[in-house]
Design an enzyme around this catalytic site. Structure first.
Site, PDB file in Angstrom:
ATOM      1  N   CYS A 180       0.794  -1.201  -0.023  1.00  0.00           N
ATOM      2  CA  CYS A 180       0.010   0.172   0.162  1.00  0.00           C
ATOM      3  C   CYS A 180       0.876   1.086  -0.094  1.00  0.00           C
ATOM      4  O   CYS A 180       1.963   1.231   0.444  1.00  0.00           O
ATOM      5  CB  CYS A 180      -0.991  -0.226   1.243  1.00  0.00           C
ATOM      6  SG  CYS A 180      -2.217  -1.302   1.393  1.00  0.00           S
TER       7      CYS A 180
ATOM      8  N   ARG B 280       5.553  -0.656  -4.461  1.00  0.00           N
ATOM      9  CA  ARG B 280       5.139  -1.266  -3.229  1.00  0.00           C
ATOM     10  C   ARG B 280       4.113  -2.355  -3.391  1.00  0.00           C
ATOM     11  O   ARG B 280       3.977  -3.122  -2.613  1.00  0.00           O
ATOM     12  CB  ARG B 280       4.492  -0.223  -2.169  1.00  0.00           C
ATOM     13  CG  ARG B 280       5.675   1.110  -1.637  1.00  0.00           C
ATOM     14  CD  ARG B 280       5.068   2.047  -0.983  1.00  0.00           C
ATOM     15  NE  ARG B 280       4.715   1.628   0.161  1.00  0.00           N
ATOM     16  CZ  ARG B 280       5.674   1.543   1.208  1.00  0.00           C
ATOM     17  NH1 ARG B 280       6.755   1.895   1.411  1.00  0.00           N
ATOM     18  NH2 ARG B 280       4.892   1.170   2.626  1.00  0.00           N
TER      19      ARG B 280
ATOM     20  N   TRP C 262      -3.162  -2.477  -1.673  1.00  0.00           N
ATOM     21  CA  TRP C 262      -2.756  -4.016  -1.726  1.00  0.00           C
ATOM     22  C   TRP C 262      -3.803  -4.748  -0.879  1.00  0.00           C
ATOM     23  O   TRP C 262      -3.675  -4.524   0.668  1.00  0.00           O
ATOM     24  CB  TRP C 262      -1.389  -4.229  -1.095  1.00  0.00           C
ATOM     25  CG  TRP C 262      -0.845  -5.419  -1.488  1.00  0.00           C
ATOM     26  CD1 TRP C 262      -0.287  -5.931  -2.716  1.00  0.00           C
ATOM     27  CD2 TRP C 262      -0.756  -6.626  -0.430  1.00  0.00           C
ATOM     28  NE1 TRP C 262       0.185  -7.349  -2.525  1.00  0.00           N
ATOM     29  CE2 TRP C 262      -0.288  -7.781  -1.186  1.00  0.00           C
ATOM     30  CE3 TRP C 262      -1.229  -6.872   0.696  1.00  0.00           C
ATOM     31  CZ2 TRP C 262      -0.035  -8.941  -0.646  1.00  0.00           C
ATOM     32  CZ3 TRP C 262      -0.708  -7.951   1.208  1.00  0.00           C
ATOM     33  CH2 TRP C 262      -0.425  -9.214   0.737  1.00  0.00           C
TER      34      TRP C 262
ATOM     35  N   ASN D  87      -2.964   2.433   5.602  1.00  0.00           N
ATOM     36  CA  ASN D  87      -2.179   1.238   5.311  1.00  0.00           C
ATOM     37  C   ASN D  87      -2.017   0.480   6.765  1.00  0.00           C
ATOM     38  O   ASN D  87      -2.059   1.108   7.784  1.00  0.00           O
ATOM     39  CB  ASN D  87      -0.554   1.713   5.042  1.00  0.00           C
ATOM     40  CG  ASN D  87      -0.492   2.273   3.830  1.00  0.00           C
ATOM     41  OD1 ASN D  87      -1.418   2.285   2.826  1.00  0.00           O
ATOM     42  ND2 ASN D  87       0.554   2.866   3.340  1.00  0.00           N
ATOM     43  N   GLY D  88      -1.905  -0.511   6.682  1.00  0.00           N
ATOM     44  CA  GLY D  88      -1.917  -1.578   7.778  1.00  0.00           C
ATOM     45  C   GLY D  88      -3.064  -2.579   7.819  1.00  0.00           C
ATOM     46  O   GLY D  88      -4.121  -2.482   7.052  1.00  0.00           O
TER      47      GLY D  88
ATOM     48  N   GLU E 141      17.847 -18.141  -3.257  1.00  0.00           N
ATOM     49  CA  GLU E 141      17.504 -16.950  -3.628  1.00  0.00           C
ATOM     50  C   GLU E 141      17.279 -16.835  -5.200  1.00  0.00           C
ATOM     51  O   GLU E 141      16.494 -16.230  -5.900  1.00  0.00           O
ATOM     52  CB  GLU E 141      18.739 -15.910  -3.320  1.00  0.00           C
ATOM     53  CG  GLU E 141      18.575 -14.457  -4.147  1.00  0.00           C
ATOM     54  CD  GLU E 141      17.244 -13.819  -3.330  1.00  0.00           C
ATOM     55  OE1 GLU E 141      16.885 -12.514  -4.043  1.00  0.00           O
ATOM     56  OE2 GLU E 141      16.716 -14.160  -2.567  1.00  0.00           O
TER      57      GLU E 141
ATOM     58  N   LYS F 170      13.782 -15.650  -7.150  1.00  0.00           N
ATOM     59  CA  LYS F 170      13.800 -14.705  -7.943  1.00  0.00           C
ATOM     60  C   LYS F 170      13.005 -15.260  -9.135  1.00  0.00           C
ATOM     61  O   LYS F 170      12.291 -14.560  -9.781  1.00  0.00           O
ATOM     62  CB  LYS F 170      15.223 -14.472  -8.400  1.00  0.00           C
ATOM     63  CG  LYS F 170      15.812 -13.272  -7.665  1.00  0.00           C
ATOM     64  CD  LYS F 170      15.115 -11.840  -7.581  1.00  0.00           C
ATOM     65  CE  LYS F 170      15.354 -11.278  -6.255  1.00  0.00           C
ATOM     66  NZ  LYS F 170      14.828 -11.719  -5.267  1.00  0.00           N
TER      67      LYS F 170
ATOM     68  N   GLU G 101       9.131 -15.361  -8.547  1.00  0.00           N
ATOM     69  CA  GLU G 101       8.645 -14.018  -8.245  1.00  0.00           C
ATOM     70  C   GLU G 101       8.574 -13.295  -9.545  1.00  0.00           C
ATOM     71  O   GLU G 101       7.149 -12.913  -9.728  1.00  0.00           O
ATOM     72  CB  GLU G 101       9.763 -13.171  -7.564  1.00  0.00           C
ATOM     73  CG  GLU G 101       9.730 -13.333  -5.963  1.00  0.00           C
ATOM     74  CD  GLU G 101      10.532 -12.311  -5.558  1.00  0.00           C
ATOM     75  OE1 GLU G 101      10.341 -11.670  -4.494  1.00  0.00           O
ATOM     76  OE2 GLU G 101      11.774 -12.132  -5.859  1.00  0.00           O
TER      77      GLU G 101
ATOM     78  N   HIS H  77      17.219 -36.884  -1.467  1.00  0.00           N
ATOM     79  CA  HIS H  77      16.297 -37.178  -0.438  1.00  0.00           C
ATOM     80  C   HIS H  77      14.864 -36.895  -0.575  1.00  0.00           C
ATOM     81  O   HIS H  77      14.220 -36.517   0.204  1.00  0.00           O
ATOM     82  CB  HIS H  77      16.608 -36.680   0.843  1.00  0.00           C
ATOM     83  CG  HIS H  77      18.211 -37.204   1.333  1.00  0.00           C
ATOM     84  ND1 HIS H  77      18.400 -38.377   1.768  1.00  0.00           N
ATOM     85  CD2 HIS H  77      19.310 -36.751   1.309  1.00  0.00           C
ATOM     86  CE1 HIS H  77      19.467 -38.695   2.127  1.00  0.00           C
ATOM     87  NE2 HIS H  77      20.186 -37.397   1.695  1.00  0.00           N
TER      88      HIS H  77
ATOM     89  N   LYS I 250       6.732  -4.502  -2.052  1.00  0.00           N
ATOM     90  CA  LYS I 250       8.071  -4.233  -1.837  1.00  0.00           C
ATOM     91  C   LYS I 250       8.270  -3.974  -0.433  1.00  0.00           C
ATOM     92  O   LYS I 250       9.211  -4.735  -0.074  1.00  0.00           O
ATOM     93  CB  LYS I 250       8.468  -2.812  -2.838  1.00  0.00           C
ATOM     94  CG  LYS I 250       9.980  -2.511  -2.384  1.00  0.00           C
ATOM     95  CD  LYS I 250      10.803  -3.422  -3.118  1.00  0.00           C
ATOM     96  CE  LYS I 250      12.341  -3.062  -3.187  1.00  0.00           C
ATOM     97  NZ  LYS I 250      13.273  -4.188  -3.645  1.00  0.00           N
TER      98      LYS I 250
END
Length: 601
Positions: A2, A28, A74, A100-101, A474, A478, A481, A497, A596
Site C-alpha cells: 500500500c 510497493r 494492496w 495502510n496496515g 534466492e 527470483k 517471483e 532425499h 516491496k
C-alpha cells in the site's frame, strides 16, 4: 505494501502531484488506487486497476483542490474492487481517509457503528475510520479532535491520513506502519508540504523529511506543520536531509527497474564498501560494532533478506561464533530461547512488520539488537540498539537485487569486524575486487541465451552447498517471483532425499559449483545424479572444477573467495530470471500479489 501520498500548497497542481506520487509508489505493490481532493467540498476518484487507469479517470473528472490525499491499495480485507479502493468516506461524504496496515478491532467498531445507523459500502477494515470521525464531528468535536478520537480507538497497525470538507489541513497518525512528512518550499506565507509512506513519493519536490514515530500525530496545512503525540503533547522531531538524487528512482533508459538495479550492483557495492575496507591494514571499519564481540548471534529476516541472513550466519560460524538464522514470522510467534546477546535483523526497507516484531521480542528478553538495512531513518534503524546501513541506494523493483548483493557484502564486513579470523586478509582482498568482478559477470553473461533455451520448462531447480545454498534459495525465489514459473532451491545434498523424484528432461537444474574443494566435488556428484535422469544442467562456476564436462550450459564467474563467489553466482541467477520473465512478457517490476515493503504480519 500500500502507498499513501498527501500534499498541501499546490494550488492548481494538487491532482498532478498526487497521481505522480502514487505512480512513484507503484513498486510497493497495489491493485487499486484513488485520490480525494479538498477545496471546500471533497471530491473522491478511485477505482481498481492501475495508476494509468486512474490518471485517465481523474483527467476526465477534473477534480481540483488546494490539498489532497491519495492511496494505492494492496488487498487484505476484501477483493480489489472499486468499492474497496481508498480513499473511504463517511455517510455524508465529508470525511475521506486513506490507511495502510490492519485494524484488528475493525469488526467490533463496524458492528457498533452500524448499530448507531452508519452505512458501509466496502469490505475493508479502513472504512470504520471515516465513520468514527463522522461520529465525533456529529458529537461536536472540532476536526483535529475528531481525528484524534477516531485514531485512539484503533487497535493494530496503521498509517492513517484524513481530510475533512471545509478544513484546510490534512491529519495523519502512525503506529507500526511507516509515514514520512516532507517539508517543501514556502512562498508568501504558503508552504508546500507532503505526507507519504516512502520518500520517493515526493522526493522530486523536496529533500527535507521528518520520519514520524509510532504514536505520533501530525497536522499539515499550507501555513505549516505540527507533530504531537496522540494525546496532543508537542513533539520535536528531527528534520533530516535525503542524500540520494530523485533521478536515481528513474529507469535511466532500461526497460525495467529490475534490469537497471541488477546493472547498478557494482556501484551499490562500491558505496557499501567505501571507507569500510582497509586492504593494506587487513581490517574493516564497522565503527563501535567492532567492540561487540558477540558470543553468539541470531539473525531474523524474511524473504530475500532471510537468504542473506542464512549466508551471514554461515560467515559467523566460519569465524567460530555460534550463529543461527530464523524466519522472523516464526521467531516472533514462537520465540526460541534467547541465550545469545546479539540479534541481527536484516531488512531492506527497515519497515518489514514480521522482522520488527521479532526484534521487539528479542529486546523484551534482554538481547541487544542490530539492524542491517538500506533505509536511514526507518523504523528498524530507530528501534534497534545499533544500525549498519548497506548503502545500496533506492531500489524500486519489487524483486530485490542490488540490496541483496549489498546485504551480503555488509554481512561480510560485520563478520570480519566483529569476529576476526585468520582468513580475513583473503576475504578483504576479494571484497575489494567484488565490484569489478560483478561488472565482468554483467558484461559477459550468457544468461539471455540460456533463458531462451529453457523458456518452456516445467520447473527450475537450483542447488548449492555451503555459502552457495542461500544463493540457490534466492535464485529460485527470483525465478518464481517474476516469471510465475515453479522454481525450488535445495541444499545440493538434499536433492536425492526426495526432490529428485521431480527431476525430468523438462526441469533444468542450476548448479552452483565454485572452487575445487570437497564441497565442489560433492556437488558435481549431485550434478551427475540429475544428468543420469536426463535433466539439463546449467553450471554456475568459476572454472576451477571440471563441472563443465557434465553441464549442458555454463554461466561463468571470475575466480574469487568462497564468500564473494556466492555474490557473483547470484548475479548470474538474477539475469537468468530477468531474461526468462522478459521473454515471457511478465510485469517484471510489479509481480502479481507481491509488495516491496511488507508492513503487515
Amino acid at each position: 505494501m500500500c502507498g499513501i501520498i498527501g500534499c498541501v500548497g499546490h494550488e492548481g497542481e494538487t491532482t498532478d502531484v498526487l497521481v505522480e506520487g502514487l505512480s512513484t509508489l507503484e513498486y510497493r505493490g497495489y491493485d487499486s488506487a484513488g485520490v480525494a481532493l479538498g477545496n471546500g467540498d471533497l471530491e473522491v476518484v478511485k477505482q481498481s486497476g492501475k495508476i494509468d487507469d486512474l490518471r485517465d479517470t481523474v483527467a476526465a473528472a477534473g477534480p481540483e483542490g488546494h490539498l489532497g490525499i491519495g492511496h494505492t491499495r494492496w488487498s487484505t480485507h476484501g477483493p480489489p474492487t472499486d468499492e474497496n479502493a481508498h480513499p473511504h468516506v463517511d455517510c455524508t461524504g465529508e470525511v475521506a481517509v486513506v490507511h495502510n496496515g490492519i485494524i484488528e478491532n475493525y469488526q467490533t467498531l463496524r458492528d457498533e457503528l452500524r448499530e448507531a445507523g452508519h452505512t458501509f459500502r466496502s469490505d475493508t477494515d479502513t472504512e470504520v475510520v471515516p465513520h468514527l470521525i463522522e461520529a465525533a464531528l456529529s458529537a461536536g468535536a472540532e476536526p483535529e479532535a475528531a481525528v484524534r478520537e477516531a485514531v485512539s480507538r484503533l487497535d493494530g497497525s496503521f498509517a492513517v491520513a484524513a481530510v475533512i470538507a471545509g478544513c484546510d489541513a490534512i491529519f495523519a497518525a502512525r503506529n507500526d506502519s511507516p509515514l514520512v512528512l516532507g517539508i517543501g518550499d514556502e512562498r508568501d506565507g504558503v508552504g508546500q508540504y507532503y505526507l507519504a509512506s516512502d520518500v520517493p513519493a515526493f522526493r522530486e519536490h523536496t529533500d527535507r523529511v521528518v520520519y514520524l514515530e509510532d504514536g505520533q500525530f501530525v497536522r499539515v496545512s499550507a501555513s505549516g506543520w505540527a507533530v504531537t503525540d496522540l494525546a496532543g503533547e508537542p513533539a520535536a522531531p528531527a528534520v533530516d536531509t535525503v542524500e540520494w538524487d530523485p533521478e536515481e528512482t528513474g529507469k535511466a533508459g532500461y526497460d525495467h527497474f529490475m534490469e537497471k538495479e541488477i546493472n547498478e550492483q557494482p556501484r551499490a557495492l562500491r558505496q557499501c564498501l567505501s571507507e569500510r575496507v582497509d586492504e593494506l591494514g587487513g581490517e574493516v571499519n564497522v565503527g563501535d560494532l567492532a567492540y561487540l564481540n558477540p558470543r553468539g548471534v541470531q539473525f531474523v529476516a524474511c524473504g530475500t533478506s532471510y537468504h542473506a541472513a542464512l549466508y551471514g550466519a554461515q560467515l559467523f560460524r566460519l569465524a567460530g561464533v555460534p550463529a543461527q538464522a530464523f524466519l522472523a514470522s516464526e521467531y516472533a510467534s514462537a520465540p526460541p530461547p534467547i541465550g545469545d546477546e546479539l540479534v541481527i535483523g536484516v531488512t531492506q526497507s527497515g519497515e518489514t512488520a514480521d522482522t520488527l516484531s521479532a526484534l521487539r521480542e528479542a529486546r523484551s528478553r534482554g538481547a541487544r539488537t542490530l539492524a542491517v538495512t538500506n533505509v536511514v531513518g526507518s523504523t528498524v534503524a530507530r528501534e534497534c540498539d545499533d544500525a549498519f546501513y548497506i548503502k545500496a541506494g533506492p531500489e524500486i523493483g519489487v524483486a530485490a537485487t542490488k540490496t541483496f548483493a549489498s546485504q551480503l557484502a555488509s554481512l561480510n564486513l560485520l563478520s570480519i569486524g566483529m569476529a576476526p579470523s585468520k582468513d580475513d586478509r583473503e576475504a578483504i582482498a576479494s571484497l575489494r575486487d567484488l565490484p569489478a568482478d560483478v561488472q565482468q559477470v554483467l558484461d559477459d553473461s550468457a544468461a539471455e541465451e540460456i533463458a531462451e533455451a529453457y523458456l518452456d520448462s516445467d520447473a527450475y531447480f537450483f542447488i548449492g552447498r555451503g555459502l552457495q545454498y542461500p544463493v540457490a534459495l534466492e535464485g529460485a525465489l527470483k525465478m518464481k517471483e517474476i516469471t510465475y514459473k515453479h522454481a525450488e532451491g535445495f541444499a545440493a545434498g538434499e536433492l536425492k532425499h526426495g526432490p529428485l523424484a521431480l527431476v525430468t528432461e523438462r526441469t533444468p537444474v542450476f548448479a552452483m559449483v565454485t572452487g575445487d574443494d570437497e564441497q565442489a566435488r560433492k556437488t558435481i556428484g549431485n550434478v551427475k545424479e540429475v544428468e543420469a535422469r536426463d535433466a539439463p544442467v546449467v553450471a554456475v562456476t568459476d572454472g576451477q572444477s571440471d563441472v563443465e564436462r557434465y553441464a549442458d550450459h555454463v554461466l561463468s564467474i571470475p575466480e574469487s573467495s568462497p564468500r564473494t563467489a556466492a555474490v557473483l553466482a547470484n548475479v548470474q541467477l538474477q539475469l537468468a530470471a530477468y531474461h526468462t520473465a522478459a521473454k515471457l512478457g511478465r510485469p517484471i517490476d510489479k509481480p502479481r500479489n507481491l509488495a516491496k515493503s511488507v508492513t503487515v504480519e
